[in-house]
Structure formats: C-alpha cells, structure tokens
Design an enzyme around this catalytic site. Structure first.
Site, PDB file in Angstrom:
ATOM      1  N   GLY A  49       0.831  -1.196   0.000  1.00  0.00           N
ATOM      2  CA  GLY A  49       0.000   0.000   0.000  1.00  0.00           C
ATOM      3  C   GLY A  49       0.867   1.247   0.000  1.00  0.00           C
ATOM      4  N   GLN A  54       2.651   9.984   1.065  1.00  0.00           N
ATOM      5  CA  GLN A  54       4.012   9.445   1.203  1.00  0.00           C
ATOM      6  C   GLN A  54       4.930   9.870   0.059  1.00  0.00           C
ATOM      7  OE1 GLN A  54       2.253   5.317   1.988  1.00  0.00           O
ATOM      8  NE2 GLN A  54       4.212   5.215   3.069  1.00  0.00           N
ATOM      9  N   CYS A  94       5.632   0.090   7.223  1.00  0.00           N
ATOM     10  CA  CYS A  94       5.291   1.257   6.397  1.00  0.00           C
ATOM     11  C   CYS A  94       6.520   1.644   5.593  1.00  0.00           C
ATOM     12  CB  CYS A  94       4.869   2.415   7.297  1.00  0.00           C
ATOM     13  SG  CYS A  94       4.415   3.911   6.400  1.00  0.00           S
ATOM     14  N   LEU A  95       6.324   1.942   4.322  1.00  0.00           N
ATOM     15  CA  LEU A  95       7.455   2.352   3.480  1.00  0.00           C
ATOM     16  C   LEU A  95       8.078   3.657   3.979  1.00  0.00           C
ATOM     17  CD1 LEU A  95       6.026   1.398  -0.012  1.00  0.00           C
ATOM     18  CD2 LEU A  95       7.930   0.334   1.214  1.00  0.00           C
ATOM     19  N   HIS A 136      -4.789   1.866   7.331  1.00  0.00           N
ATOM     20  CA  HIS A 136      -3.416   2.387   7.450  1.00  0.00           C
ATOM     21  C   HIS A 136      -3.190   3.523   6.438  1.00  0.00           C
ATOM     22  CE1 HIS A 136       1.125   1.685   7.834  1.00  0.00           C
ATOM     23  NE2 HIS A 136       1.032   2.414   6.726  1.00  0.00           N
ATOM     24  N   GLU A 137      -3.598   3.301   5.189  1.00  0.00           N
ATOM     25  CA  GLU A 137      -3.369   4.322   4.145  1.00  0.00           C
ATOM     26  C   GLU A 137      -4.254   5.544   4.373  1.00  0.00           C
ATOM     27  OE1 GLU A 137      -0.764   3.770   2.657  1.00  0.00           O
ATOM     28  OE2 GLU A 137      -0.641   1.597   2.916  1.00  0.00           O
ATOM     29  N   HIS A 140      -2.629   7.933   6.687  1.00  0.00           N
ATOM     30  CA  HIS A 140      -1.627   8.808   6.035  1.00  0.00           C
ATOM     31  C   HIS A 140      -2.281  10.087   5.505  1.00  0.00           C
ATOM     32  CE1 HIS A 140       2.132   6.563   6.032  1.00  0.00           C
ATOM     33  NE2 HIS A 140       1.534   5.472   5.583  1.00  0.00           N
TER      34      HIS A 140
HETATM   35  C1  QAP Z   1       0.862  -0.729   4.992  1.00  0.00           C
HETATM   36  O1  QAP Z   1       3.001  -1.186   4.172  1.00  0.00           O
HETATM   37  C2  QAP Z   1       0.480  -2.007   5.689  1.00  0.00           C
HETATM   38  O2  QAP Z   1       9.700  -1.588   6.641  1.00  0.00           O
HETATM   39  C3  QAP Z   1       1.687  -0.958   3.745  1.00  0.00           C
HETATM   40  O3  QAP Z   1      11.715  -2.118   4.937  1.00  0.00           O
HETATM   41  C4  QAP Z   1       1.435  -2.801   6.319  1.00  0.00           C
HETATM   42  O4  QAP Z   1       3.683  -1.838   2.143  1.00  0.00           O
HETATM   43  C5  QAP Z   1      -0.810  -2.389   5.722  1.00  0.00           C
HETATM   44  C6  QAP Z   1       7.771  -2.150   3.588  1.00  0.00           C
HETATM   45  C7  QAP Z   1       1.051  -3.975   6.951  1.00  0.00           C
HETATM   46  C8  QAP Z   1      -1.183  -3.564   6.345  1.00  0.00           C
HETATM   47  C9  QAP Z   1      -0.255  -4.358   6.954  1.00  0.00           C
HETATM   48  C10 QAP Z   1       8.077  -1.858   4.903  1.00  0.00           C
HETATM   49  C11 QAP Z   1       8.797  -2.438   2.714  1.00  0.00           C
HETATM   50  C12 QAP Z   1       6.391  -2.129   3.099  1.00  0.00           C
HETATM   51  C13 QAP Z   1       9.402  -1.872   5.338  1.00  0.00           C
HETATM   52  C14 QAP Z   1       3.957  -1.602   3.300  1.00  0.00           C
HETATM   53  C15 QAP Z   1      10.436  -2.140   4.452  1.00  0.00           C
HETATM   54  C16 QAP Z   1      10.126  -2.435   3.133  1.00  0.00           C
HETATM   55  C17 QAP Z   1       5.332  -1.707   3.834  1.00  0.00           C
HETATM   56 CO    CO Z   2       2.356   3.591   5.553  1.00  0.00          CO
END
Ligand code: QAP
Ligand code: CO
Length: 171
Positions: A49, A54, A94-95, A136-137, A140
């Site tokens: 996501g 972001q 989270c990215l 989550h999004e 943001h």
């Molecule tokens: C949000 O998160 C989310 O730490 C999206 O080093 C997360 O795409 C929603 C990511 C979990 C529901 C459950 C995170 C990639 C990606 C990192 C992501 C990383 C590389 C996170």
């Molecule tokens: Co995020």
C-alpha cells in the site's frame, strides 16, 4: 513510468492533512500517470500500500495491492469509512518507516466508499489484511502514521533507530 521518492518519518510533510481529489480530474492523463508511478514505486519497494501523502502529494487517494501475484491493483480516491465491525491486531510496517514493524489494533471489517480510477463511485466491504491496509493508508491522508499508536518512548526509539540506519547507509 517513474519511481517517486518516498518521504520518511519524522519528515513533517507526512503530517499534512490531504485535500479531496476533484473527481473530474481522475481520468486526466496527469492523474493516471501519477497512479501508475505510485504503483511502480510500491511494487519496487516492495509494498502492499502507498498513500499519495508518502510521495508528497497531499490529496486524498492511495494505491493498494495485497495479492501474492501482484496482479490486483486497487485505487481508492476520496475514501470514506461508512461502517466498522470488530477488532483485529496486525503487525504493520510502512514504506515511510523502513525496517520497523509493530502490532496495531484496527477494525476487522469496514465498509468503504470511494472513487475508482475510472472516476466511478464504489462501495466495498473489506476485512482482514485489505481492511487493515485501507485504514493504514487512510491514516496517512490525515497525517497519521502507525508509529503514532505506540507510546511516546517507543516512537522516540523508532526515530533514533531510523536516524542510525540512515547514518550507517551514508557511511
Ligand atoms: C501498509 O506497508 C500495511 O519496513 C503498507 O523495509 C502494512 O507496504 C498495511 C515495507 C502492513 C497492512 C499491513 C516496509 C517495505 C512495506 C518496510 C507496506 C520495508 C520495506 C510496507
Ligand atoms: Co504507511
């Protein structure tokens, strides 16, 4: 297509409250290209996501793909939660907070109204990971990050860990 730079915690721009998208603009080429660039940026990360906030675009939309095969791209423009039921705990990342993961409690099931990438109004009932991801999004878009659900002490530890990661990456 282009990869977009992702803002990282504690960048104050991540705290901006996003404004609604004019639905008439959705089908314009510039907006469609931005969606494609956000998907490319998310898939490359890789992530499931990415909210416009972001990538320093403070408008109310996000891209999501929770499929294993990365073949289920979803766009949510001007999302609104109409109904919620139950709770679930999920270990989120989270990215914008790379390398950090923490349990967050959110609604288990939501009904969300939004505009899709064709500019059409939609309603969707979501549960499980998709429901977590939408919530989550949407946070943001209101300038909120998953680390805001942690205690101030833990959030400070996250900030220090990211600063250290960046120092080591630079060295
Ligand atoms: C949000 O998160 C989310 O730490 C999206 O080093 C997360 O795409 C929603 C990511 C979990 C529901 C459950 C995170 C990639 C990606 C990192 C992501 C990383 C590389 C996170
Ligand atoms: Co995020």
């Amino acid at each position: 297509m282009a990869l977009l730079p992702i803002l990282e915690f504690p960048d104050p721009r991540l705290r901006t409250k996003a404004v609604p998208v004019d639905p008439a603009r959705v089908t314009e080429p510039a907006f469609q290209t931005l969606l494609d660039d956000m998907f490319e940026t998310m898939y490359e990360a890789p992530g499931i996501g990415l909210a416009a906030s972001q990538v320093d675009v403070h408008q109310r939309f996000m891209v999501i793909d929770i499929s294993e095969e990365k073949n289920d791209p979803r766009v949510f423009i001007n999302p609104e939660i109409l109904d919620r039921a139950g709770d679930q705990v999920y270990q989120e990342g989270c990215l914008s907070v790379p390398g950090i993961y923490a349990d967050v409690t959110r609604s288990n099931e939501i009904t969300v109204r939004f505009v899709d990438r064709q500019g059409q109004a939609q309603e969707l009932r979501a549960d499980g990971l998709l429901a977590v991801c939408i919530q989550h999004e949407m946070d943001h878009l209101d300038g909120k990050l998953f680390v805001d659900y942690l205690s101030p002490l833990k959030r400070e530890m996250v900030r220090k860990k990211l600063a250290k990661q960046r120092r080591q990456a630079a060295a």
